[in-house]
Design a protein around this motif. Structure first.
Motif, PDB file in Angstrom:
ATOM      1  N   ILE B  84       0.826  -1.197   0.000  1.00 50.59           N
ATOM      2  CA  ILE B  84       0.000   0.000   0.000  1.00 50.59           C
ATOM      3  C   ILE B  84       0.867   1.257   0.000  1.00 50.59           C
ATOM      4  O   ILE B  84       1.965   1.258   0.557  1.00 50.59           O
ATOM      5  N   PRO B  85       0.380   2.342  -0.612  1.00 49.72           N
ATOM      6  CA  PRO B  85       1.205   3.554  -0.745  1.00 49.72           C
ATOM      7  C   PRO B  85       1.561   4.214   0.585  1.00 49.72           C
ATOM      8  O   PRO B  85       2.388   5.112   0.623  1.00 49.72           O
ATOM      9  N   ALA B  87       3.308   2.833   2.787  1.00 56.61           N
ATOM     10  CA  ALA B  87       4.565   2.275   3.274  1.00 56.61           C
ATOM     11  C   ALA B  87       5.805   2.817   2.589  1.00 56.61           C
ATOM     12  O   ALA B  87       6.907   2.687   3.114  1.00 56.61           O
ATOM     13  N   SER B  88       5.627   3.427   1.413  1.00 56.06           N
ATOM     14  CA  SER B  88       6.800   3.881   0.679  1.00 56.06           C
ATOM     15  C   SER B  88       6.362   4.873  -0.387  1.00 56.06           C
ATOM     16  O   SER B  88       5.291   4.724  -0.964  1.00 56.06           O
ATOM     17  N   PRO B  89       7.206   5.873  -0.698  1.00 55.94           N
ATOM     18  CA  PRO B  89       6.824   6.813  -1.766  1.00 55.94           C
ATOM     19  C   PRO B  89       6.737   6.128  -3.125  1.00 55.94           C
ATOM     20  O   PRO B  89       6.149   6.669  -4.049  1.00 55.94           O
ATOM     21  N   ASP B  90       7.313   4.923  -3.260  1.00 54.86           N
ATOM     22  CA  ASP B  90       7.313   4.253  -4.564  1.00 54.86           C
ATOM     23  C   ASP B  90       6.167   3.262  -4.745  1.00 54.86           C
ATOM     24  O   ASP B  90       5.983   2.740  -5.833  1.00 54.86           O
TER      25      ASP B  90
END
Lengths: 241, 279
Positions: B84-85, B87-90
């Motif tokens: 899911i977004p 957890a990380s900018p990517d």
């Protein structure tokens, strides 16, 4: 739907609350390492994490606004957050909630400072018990502050509703299922402007006035808890400087 | 490779020449592992696992469903992972892409092949109704080594899981009208009971960059890695599942070394898991 369930026993609600009492709320700012800003919030049986990414270039490019930033809130329920497993991914309900939360947040963020940018607001419902949109917006607001996003105010949300012809603050699980009205409200506490207002059920005008006042009162209590959580994280840092 | 990762890569390689890693660990040392069991009240079982700054939440939900025709007396298990977004900018929203699918399948294989879930005890009525177990993995904060964090969170969630007789009693009672065998099942199992489990497999992941192999890679180490190997081992030190990833290669000696280190670290992690779930 069963109507024989008693929601009031001896003037108290099923969980022992008075009619104008909130569930227990716990807020913690800055709980994630990768996000620009984050917040963990427990509101009764709700457990929610919000995380902010951005401002960063809005993608795809056609979503960019040359004059201001856009806010992409994404409300998402974990598959294990409800009694019967929820299929992962967005549905019509979460799409609508994401939209009204985005719009509420856009009103307080200084969007003109970041043309063509997107501010991504991720709201994850890990454990759900009624009132997740209010809890989610409240968590998102704290996460935005933690991310250092310039805002006119820290928005806050709280719901009021009607059970057994009584107006009560902050509906719990059974009250949400069997009550006769639910009205989530989000405000900008400094100005009192209304950022989000929804209602379903049945209210007379007098009942609406009463529910609105009660929800407003709830918002200000939660607003103090938000500020406390932010100060808790940043006070030690400010002192060092 | 863009500029920043390539600078980091040079730095990691320079440190490795002196036998060092960025956070001061030895090559086969794990970061601090924290396990928080049973934190989601709506789930039948759940756990949050932290490995360093990586945080993963796993939840177990159960339902009554139909068995596969070729294994009519066994319960069914599925594993899903969402990057899911949050957890990380990517990470991007949307249906699971290949990274998430690989993660879910590697976790699934480790649990399935080690037979940790006693699927033969999850039958309600042969050929008709069995318990279905859904393991959902939610990545909260991504600082490398999702494979190990996700497997450990899933395992802990299984250890805290109860079969939800009480929640599904209305369904079961309705079913027993058409399926008399279920009546007997309900008499034998009047209340929620613990999910029947055997010994857990522990998965350990290593990555290789510039000829060096390190365990429990952090985000930067994973970014710069050329090859990755995950090995799941049981308490007897037997290998129960493996997965090699990325486009680099390992030598035979490296693979053997990784297996040995995975067994050693697996032992330590298993002890920690036993302590948390009280086994």
């Amino acid at each position: 739907m069963k109507s024989d369930i008693k929601l009031f026993i001896d003037g108290k609600r099923l969980d022992g609350r008075k009619s104008d009492e909130l569930r227990k709320i716990k807020i913690e700012a800055g709980v994630l390492h990768r996000a620009e800003g984050s917040c963990y919030l427990e509101w009764g049986g709700n457990k929610i994490i919000a995380a902010i990414y951005g401002p960063r270039e809005a993608i795809p490019r056609h979503t960019q606004n040359p004059l201001r930033a856009i806010v992409n809130a994404r409300y998402n329920m974990a598959a294990f957050s409800v009694d019967d497993r929820k299929r992962p991914g967005p549905d019509r309900r979460s799409t609508e909630i994401s939209k009204v939360i985005s719009e509420a947040l856009e009103h307080v963020i200084l969007l003109e400072k970041f043309p063509r940018a997107a501010i991504d607001v991720n709201i994850e419902i890990l454990d759900a018990e009624a009132g997740t949109r209010c809890a989610g917006l409240t968590a998102a607001a704290v996460a935005l502050v933690d991310a250092g996003i310039p805002m006119k105010d820290i928005p806050v949300a709280c719901a009021a509703g009607k059970i057994e012809n009584q107006i009560v603050l902050d509906l719990g699980k059974e009250e949400d299922n069997f009550g006769s009205a639910d009205m989530p409200l989000a405000i900008s506490p400094r100005t009192g402007e209304i950022l989000l207002l929804q209602m379903d059920g049945h209210l007379t005008q007098e009942e609406f006035d009463k529910a609105f006042d009660l929800a407003l009162k709830g918002c200000y209590i939660v607003s103090d808890l938000q500020k406390k959580a932010i100060l808790e994280k940043y006070k030690p840092i400010l002192k060092e400087e | 490779m863009t500029i920043l990762p390539s600078i980091k890569r040079e730095y990691l390689i320079k440190l490795a020449k002196d036998g060092k890693r960025v956070d001061g660990r030895t090559f086969d040392e794990y970061r601090k592992i924290e396990i928080e069991p049973g934190i989601i009240s709506k789930a039948e079982g759940s756990a949050k696992v932290k490995i360093g700054k990586t945080q993963v939440l796993a939840g177990v939900k159960m339902d009554i469903g139909d068995p596969y025709p070729d294994i009519p007396e066994e319960g069914v298990m599925t594993t899903a992972a969402e990057l899911i977004p949050l957890a990380s900018p990517d990470f991007e929203a949307g249906p699971p892409r290949e990274d998430a699918v690989e993660l879910a399948r590697v976790v699934d294989r480790g649990i399935r092949e080690s037979e940790v879930i006693q699927v033969d005890k999850l039958c309600i009525e042969p050929y008709e109704k069995v318990w279905m177990i859904f393991i959902d993995i939610h990545i909260l904060d991504y600082d490398g080594n999702l494979f190990d964090a996700a497997s450990l969170a899933s395992l802990t969630a299984l250890y805290t899981a109860h079969i939800p007789i009480e929640r599904l009693r209305p369904t079961l009672e309705k079913l027993q009208e058409s399926h008399p065998v279920i009546k007997k099942y309900l008499e034998e199992h009047p209340k929620d009971y613990k999910l029947p489990l055997k010994d857990p497999p522990i998965s350990c992941t290593s990555v290789k960059y510039n000829g060096i192999v390190v365990m429990d890679p952090s985000f930067d180490e994973e970014e710069t890695a050329e090859a990755r190997l995950t090995v799941a081992t049981d308490k007897n030190g037997h290998i129960r599942a493996m997965q090699k990833g990325l486009n680099g290669a390992f030598t035979q000696e490296e693979v053997k070394k990784v297996i040995k280190a995975s067994i050693d670290n697996g032992k330590k992690i298993r002890e920690l898991l036993y302590k948390i779930v009280g086994k």
